[in-house]
Design a protein around this motif. Sequence first.
Motif, PDB file in Angstrom:
ATOM      1  N   THR A   1      21.988 -44.115   9.424  1.00 16.00           N
ATOM      2  CA  THR A   1      22.362 -43.916  10.821  1.00 16.00           C
ATOM      3  C   THR A   1      23.247 -42.683  10.886  1.00 16.00           C
ATOM      4  O   THR A   1      23.977 -42.374   9.945  1.00 16.00           O
ATOM      5  N   VAL A   2      23.174 -41.962  12.011  1.00 13.91           N
ATOM      6  CA  VAL A   2      23.986 -40.756  12.185  1.00 13.91           C
ATOM      7  C   VAL A   2      24.648 -40.796  13.554  1.00 13.91           C
ATOM      8  O   VAL A   2      23.981 -41.006  14.576  1.00 13.91           O
TER       9      VAL A   2
ATOM     10  N   THR B   1      16.925 -38.898   5.873  1.00 18.20           N
ATOM     11  CA  THR B   1      15.911 -39.803   5.340  1.00 18.20           C
ATOM     12  C   THR B   1      14.903 -39.049   4.476  1.00 18.20           C
ATOM     13  O   THR B   1      14.527 -39.501   3.390  1.00 18.20           O
TER      14      THR B   1
ATOM     15  N   ASP C   1      21.738 -35.871  16.556  1.00 15.93           N
ATOM     16  CA  ASP C   1      21.850 -36.936  15.558  1.00 15.93           C
ATOM     17  C   ASP C   1      20.495 -37.464  15.117  1.00 15.93           C
ATOM     18  O   ASP C   1      20.299 -37.789  13.939  1.00 15.93           O
ATOM     19  N   HIS C   2      19.539 -37.565  16.042  1.00 19.77           N
ATOM     20  CA  HIS C   2      18.246 -38.122  15.650  1.00 19.77           C
ATOM     21  C   HIS C   2      17.506 -37.191  14.698  1.00 19.77           C
ATOM     22  O   HIS C   2      16.779 -37.637  13.799  1.00 19.77           O
TER      23      HIS C   2
ATOM     24  N   LYS D   1      19.226 -37.669  11.305  1.00 19.81           N
ATOM     25  CA  LYS D   1      18.788 -38.918  10.666  1.00 19.81           C
ATOM     26  C   LYS D   1      17.455 -38.711   9.957  1.00 19.81           C
ATOM     27  O   LYS D   1      17.276 -39.142   8.806  1.00 19.81           O
TER      28      LYS D   1
ATOM     29  N   ALA E   1      26.890 -39.236   8.713  1.00 20.12           N
ATOM     30  CA  ALA E   1      25.768 -40.046   8.218  1.00 20.12           C
ATOM     31  C   ALA E   1      26.298 -41.275   7.489  1.00 20.12           C
ATOM     32  O   ALA E   1      27.115 -41.158   6.577  1.00 20.12           O
TER      33      ALA E   1
END
Length: 224
Positions: A34-35, A17, A9-10, A13, A40
Motif C-alpha cells: 500500500t502507498v 509491486t 500513489d496508485h 503501488k 510504501a
Amino acid sequence: MTQIQHRPDHQLKTAVTDELAWTPSVNAEEIGVTVTDGVATLAGHVGTYPEKEEGLRAASRVHGVTATVDKILVRHGHDVPSDVDLAREAMIVFDRRTVVVPKDSVQVEVRDQVITLRGSVDWNHQREAARRAVSALPGISGVRNLITLRPPAGVTPADTTAKITAALARHAPGFAQHVEVGFDDGQVTLTGEVLTPAERRSAEQTAWFAPGVTAVDNQVKLSG
C-alpha cells in the motif's frame, strides 16, 4: 533547482509491486503493498530475514517512494533453532576473520529468534558489518543493532564538515551544492534539498565515512 515530479500513489503501488516481482530473491506473491503520500507499506510473510530486507530495499529503490514501513513477518518452518543455538551461532560468526569487527567488541542477546547486538566500535561500517554478519543466520526473525560508536579524540567540527562537503562534491557535484553540513558532538546534521531519495541516501552514506561521526540526522528534503 529543477523540481521532482511526484507520482500518484496508485502508480507508485504498481511500480513497487513490479520491483518486488523483478527481484529474484523475493517471493512477491507473499507481500502486499500500500502507498500513502509516497510512503510504501509492505506487509505479508517471507521465509527468511534476508528476504525481508531485500523486499524493503526493493521498495526503496522505486523513484518517488519517500519512505518504507515494515510490516513483513518472517514465517519459519517447523525446525526453528532455539534462542540458545542462535546466540551460539552468532558468536561463532564474530570469531571468524572475515568479519571486520574488533574481537570482543560485540555482545549478543537472542529472544524469540530476534538478535540484539550491543557493544561499541570505532566506525559505522563495523557496526553495519556486525548486523550483516548475523542477518544471514538461518532461523532469525529480526536484528536490533544497538551497537554504539566511540568518538575519537582530536576531531574538530570544522575539519569534519569540510571533509564531508568535499566528499559530497566528489561523489555528486550536481546536488552537493544543495546540501548543508553541520557537525556537533559527533552528530552530523544534513539539511537542504535534492531531487531523489537515492541522492538523499547517498548524502547520508557519505557523512558516515567521516572520522568522528557517531550519528547522522538526515533532514534533507525532496524538492517539489
